[in-house]
Design an enzyme around this catalytic site. Structure first.
Site, PDB file in Angstrom:
ATOM      1  N   GLN A   1      26.440  20.686  41.345  1.00  0.00           N
ATOM      2  CA  GLN A   1      26.037  19.884  40.177  1.00  0.00           C
ATOM      3  C   GLN A   1      27.246  19.637  39.276  1.00  0.00           C
ATOM      4  OE1 GLN A   1      23.855  22.118  37.336  1.00  0.00           O
ATOM      5  NE2 GLN A   1      23.065  20.367  36.223  1.00  0.00           N
ATOM      6  N   GLY A   2      27.646  18.383  39.149  1.00  0.00           N
ATOM      7  CA  GLY A   2      28.795  18.044  38.311  1.00  0.00           C
ATOM      8  C   GLY A   2      28.371  17.429  36.994  1.00  0.00           C
TER       9      GLY A   2
ATOM     10  N   SER B   1      28.740  19.553  33.545  1.00  0.00           N
ATOM     11  CA  SER B   1      29.590  20.057  32.454  1.00  0.00           C
ATOM     12  C   SER B   1      31.039  19.615  32.623  1.00  0.00           C
ATOM     13  CB  SER B   1      29.551  21.579  32.418  1.00  0.00           C
ATOM     14  OG  SER B   1      28.227  22.029  32.357  1.00  0.00           O
TER      15      SER B   1
ATOM     16  N   GLU C   1      15.462  22.722  35.890  1.00  0.00           N
ATOM     17  CA  GLU C   1      16.388  23.851  35.837  1.00  0.00           C
ATOM     18  C   GLU C   1      15.763  25.078  35.198  1.00  0.00           C
ATOM     19  OE1 GLU C   1      20.294  22.586  34.145  1.00  0.00           O
ATOM     20  OE2 GLU C   1      20.935  24.034  35.634  1.00  0.00           O
TER      21      GLU C   1
ATOM     22  N   ASN D   1      21.168  30.111  25.242  1.00  0.00           N
ATOM     23  CA  ASN D   1      20.022  30.623  24.484  1.00  0.00           C
ATOM     24  C   ASN D   1      20.048  30.161  23.032  1.00  0.00           C
ATOM     25  OD1 ASN D   1      19.213  31.801  26.816  1.00  0.00           O
ATOM     26  ND2 ASN D   1      19.093  33.886  26.016  1.00  0.00           N
ATOM     27  N   GLU D   2      21.252  29.931  22.482  1.00  0.00           N
ATOM     28  CA  GLU D   2      21.325  29.426  21.098  1.00  0.00           C
ATOM     29  C   GLU D   2      20.710  28.018  21.043  1.00  0.00           C
ATOM     30  OE1 GLU D   2      23.987  30.699  22.703  1.00  0.00           O
ATOM     31  OE2 GLU D   2      24.174  32.613  21.657  1.00  0.00           O
TER      32      GLU D   2
HETATM   33  C1  LIG Z   1      28.053  31.002  35.819  1.00  0.00           C
HETATM   34  C2  LIG Z   1      27.920  29.587  35.353  1.00  0.00           C
HETATM   35  C3  LIG Z   1      27.598  28.594  36.264  1.00  0.00           C
HETATM   36  C4  LIG Z   1      27.517  27.261  35.857  1.00  0.00           C
HETATM   37  N1  LIG Z   1      27.247  26.293  36.793  1.00  0.00           N
HETATM   38  C5  LIG Z   1      27.281  24.996  36.431  1.00  0.00           C
HETATM   39  C6  LIG Z   1      27.138  23.957  37.412  1.00  0.00           C
HETATM   40  O1  LIG Z   1      26.960  24.223  38.617  1.00  0.00           O
HETATM   41  N2  LIG Z   1      27.216  22.676  37.001  1.00  0.00           N
HETATM   42  C7  LIG Z   1      27.401  22.332  35.695  1.00  0.00           C
HETATM   43  O2  LIG Z   1      27.438  21.142  35.403  1.00  0.00           O
HETATM   44  N3  LIG Z   1      27.549  23.284  34.725  1.00  0.00           N
HETATM   45  C8  LIG Z   1      27.499  24.616  35.070  1.00  0.00           C
HETATM   46  N4  LIG Z   1      27.676  25.583  34.118  1.00  0.00           N
HETATM   47  C9  LIG Z   1      27.980  25.190  32.747  1.00  0.00           C
HETATM   48  C10 LIG Z   1      26.890  25.455  31.746  1.00  0.00           C
HETATM   49  O3  LIG Z   1      25.869  24.522  31.875  1.00  0.00           O
HETATM   50  C11 LIG Z   1      27.580  25.416  30.378  1.00  0.00           C
HETATM   51  O4  LIG Z   1      28.446  26.533  30.311  1.00  0.00           O
HETATM   52  C12 LIG Z   1      26.598  25.462  29.246  1.00  0.00           C
HETATM   53  O5  LIG Z   1      25.882  24.277  29.171  1.00  0.00           O
HETATM   54  C13 LIG Z   1      27.307  25.714  27.892  1.00  0.00           C
HETATM   55  O6  LIG Z   1      28.330  24.796  27.698  1.00  0.00           O
HETATM   56  P1  LIG Z   1      29.815  25.270  27.312  1.00  0.00           P
HETATM   57  O7  LIG Z   1      30.228  26.336  28.287  1.00  0.00           O
HETATM   58  O8  LIG Z   1      30.657  24.060  27.201  1.00  0.00           O
HETATM   59  O9  LIG Z   1      29.675  25.987  25.909  1.00  0.00           O
HETATM   60  P2  LIG Z   1      29.586  25.270  24.487  1.00  0.00           P
HETATM   61  O10 LIG Z   1      28.584  24.169  24.531  1.00  0.00           O
HETATM   62  O11 LIG Z   1      30.964  24.928  24.041  1.00  0.00           O
HETATM   63  O12 LIG Z   1      29.018  26.430  23.598  1.00  0.00           O
HETATM   64  C14 LIG Z   1      29.832  27.535  23.127  1.00  0.00           C
HETATM   65  C15 LIG Z   1      28.961  28.419  22.266  1.00  0.00           C
HETATM   66  O13 LIG Z   1      28.528  27.680  21.108  1.00  0.00           O
HETATM   67  C16 LIG Z   1      27.110  27.676  21.030  1.00  0.00           C
HETATM   68  N5  LIG Z   1      26.650  26.364  20.537  1.00  0.00           N
HETATM   69  C17 LIG Z   1      27.024  25.145  20.989  1.00  0.00           C
HETATM   70  N6  LIG Z   1      26.372  24.171  20.324  1.00  0.00           N
HETATM   71  C18 LIG Z   1      25.537  24.803  19.451  1.00  0.00           C
HETATM   72  C19 LIG Z   1      24.583  24.346  18.522  1.00  0.00           C
HETATM   73  N7  LIG Z   1      24.324  23.051  18.332  1.00  0.00           N
HETATM   74  N8  LIG Z   1      23.900  25.280  17.797  1.00  0.00           N
HETATM   75  C20 LIG Z   1      24.123  26.619  17.970  1.00  0.00           C
HETATM   76  N9  LIG Z   1      25.018  27.099  18.860  1.00  0.00           N
HETATM   77  C21 LIG Z   1      25.718  26.205  19.591  1.00  0.00           C
HETATM   78  C22 LIG Z   1      26.640  27.900  22.448  1.00  0.00           C
HETATM   79  O14 LIG Z   1      25.336  28.469  22.483  1.00  0.00           O
HETATM   80  C23 LIG Z   1      27.686  28.877  22.975  1.00  0.00           C
HETATM   81  O15 LIG Z   1      27.382  30.187  22.593  1.00  0.00           O
HETATM   82  C24 LIG Z   1      27.734  26.922  34.490  1.00  0.00           C
HETATM   83  C25 LIG Z   1      28.056  27.927  33.571  1.00  0.00           C
HETATM   84  C26 LIG Z   1      28.158  29.244  33.988  1.00  0.00           C
HETATM   85  C27 LIG Z   1      28.506  30.295  32.984  1.00  0.00           C
END
Ligand SMILES: Cc1cc2nc3c(=O)[nH]c(=O)nc-3n(C[C@H](O)[C@H](O)[C@H](O)COP(=O)(O)OP(=O)(O)OC[C@H]3O[C@@H](n4cnc5c(N)ncnc54)[C@H](O)[C@@H]3O)c2cc1C
Length: 410
Positions: A128-129, A131, A246, A387-388
């Site tokens: 899944q592409g 993020s 999901e 979870n946030e």
């Molecule tokens: C093991 C693993 C596998 C994954 N596999 C895939 C995959 O196959 N394909 C894919 O596309 N993605 C994948 N992901 C990505 C995942 O979907 C993202 O990590 C997730 O959506 C969070 O985005 P981010 O990492 O950019 O964090 P950010 O969005 O930058 O968030 C950072 C922190 O800020 C908090 N935050 C952000 N916005 C808010 C808000 N509005 N209010 C309160 N708090 C906030 C978040 O909760 C988090 O704690 C994977 C992630 C992990 C860890």
């Protein structure tokens, strides 16, 4: 629930249990137990998918015409629950749970004909592409660009955290096809083989040393327009539909399985060490407290599913509530496992301190994976929407009173 439905589900559960007993030999269970990554290694995961496929059980939620089982929501839940309790391999369901339903809903007839049977059989392994660096929670800000050139899109940009991209032969990705208007209005969903020229994959090792996730780079990758799912610039609608698949699932059973692992670890370590952690009131209290919470979660999940089976819409609120609680319970179970194992949980570090050491293993060998599992389970509160973000959604839905709970709380 009434007597007739209770009997129906009890007999269904027995059928599932006997299938699982037959297929999940002690060797397979042991191999599955040693997996600590976010998904089972494909060799094991695809073996399980093939085994389910032979029985016609790969995709319980799919409509029967596409190869689904015809089970109702409770039967699907019971199946997930029993698989988790039996320690079935946690195979990556990106194709079955995400890509398949989207192709069914938005795909062209030829996309359905080509891709759906291959997803079911496991012939195609999907990643899944979505993020991107800087576009996770705020997914609509994604920048990977697709520019139309004749019958192709030319794609440039990068994706991140792509689970099993190094194994997958297909990727479904969100791309920016327009910068006009709201960010959500300029996104499309494309399907690409991973061996398309210009795609490269760079590993990201997790803190446990596991290689599950990757960066994926697109350098002038040509993707045929016929591989777009849905209309151009309607990818956000497709993505929202996909994200519904999901969430949800038998979180309580997964947590119960992890807690059972902790119990086994405590007992084994007590035996090796001649100590009595299992009989220590503070440890047992912690264990019992989590067991109670898991049982409460299991009944909440069942009530939600029963409401769904009865035709009530449970809506997004309960999906978020169950996800938040379910991921927290899994994490707590892995913490208790670490507590139970004590220093046995860190043999990898011991090896690092003494390179080439021939010391005999000093704990139960499955303890080798406990630290990795503990670390990797931190991801459960990040994936599928952090979870946030879920808490924000819950608050907004309750405050706006947009979502009834779907069942009475009392
Ligand atoms: C093991 C693993 C596998 C994954 N596999 C895939 C995959 O196959 N394909 C894919 O596309 N993605 C994948 N992901 C990505 C995942 O979907 C993202 O990590 C997730 O959506 C969070 O985005 P981010 O990492 O950019 O964090 P950010 O969005 O930058 O968030 C950072 C922190 O800020 C908090 N935050 C952000 N916005 C808010 C808000 N509005 N209010 C309160 N708090 C906030 C978040 O909760 C988090 O704690 C994977 C992630 C992990 C860890």
């Amino acid at each position: 629930m009434n007597k007739a439905t209770d009997d129906k589900y009890a007999s269904f559960r027995k059928d599932v249990q006997s299938f699982l007993r037959e297929k999940l030999t002690p060797e397979i269970q042991d191999r599955a137990r040693r997996q600590a990554g976010v998904a089972a290694e494909p060799k094991l995961g695809l073996w399980w998918q093939k085994t389910l496929h032979e029985k016609g059980w790969t995709a319980p939620a799919w409509p029967v015409e596409y190869g689904g089982t015809g089970w109702d929501a409770m039967e699907q839940y019971i199946f997930q629950e029993e698989c988790a309790l039996a320690g079935a391999p946690n195979h990556l369901l990106t194709g079955v749970q995400m890509c398949g339903p989207v192709i069914m809903q938005f795909g062209s007839p030829s996309q359905k004909e080509y891709f759906l049977p291959r997803i079911l059989s496991g012939e195609d392994y999907w990643c899944q592409g979505f993020s991107e660096p800087g576009s996770g929670s705020d997914l609509a800000s994604l920048k990977t660009k697709a520019v139309r050139d004749g019958d192709d899109y030319v794609v440039n940009g990068s994706k991140i955290w792509t689970t099993h991209a190094h194994y997958a032969n297909w990727i479904f990705l969100l791309v920016r096809t327009s910068t006009e208007g709201r960010p959500q209005a300029g996104i499309s969903l494309l399907l690409s083989p991973m061996n398309a020229p210009g795609i490269s994959v760079r590993p990201i090792l997790s803190m446990s040393g596991e290689h599950d996730v990757n960066e994926v780079f697109f350098d002038n990758v040509r993707i045929p327009v016929s591989n777009r799912v849905g209309e151009e610039n309607q990818g956000w609608t497709v993505a929202k539909y996909l994200l519904e698949f999901e969430r949800g699932g038998a979180y309580a059973a997964i947590a119960r399985n992890a807690l059972e692992e902790a119990r086994r670890s405590a007992l084994q370590r007590d035996e090796i060490d001649q100590r009595a952690l299992w009989d220590e009131p503070s440890f047992r209290r912690r264990f019992a407290d989590l067991e109670i919470q898991i049982t409460a979660q299991a009944w909440t999940e069942r009530r939600v599913i029963a409401g769904k089976t009865a035709g009530t819409s449970t809506g997004p609120l309960m999906a978020s509530v169950l996800k938040v609680r379910g991921s927290e319970l899994q994490q707590t179970a892995s913490e208790i496992a670490m507590h139970a194992l004590g220093e046995f949980a860190i043999p990898d570090q011991r090896d690092a301190l003494e390179p080439g050491s021939k010391l005999p293993p000093h704990g139960p060998d499955f303890a080798l994976r406990s630290t990795a599992r503990y670390m990797n389970s931190r991801a459960t509160s990040i994936v599928r929407g952090t979870n946030e973000i879920q808490r924000n959604l819950i608050a907004r839905l309750i405050i706006n009173q947009q979502a009834p709970l779907g069942f009475a709380l009392d």
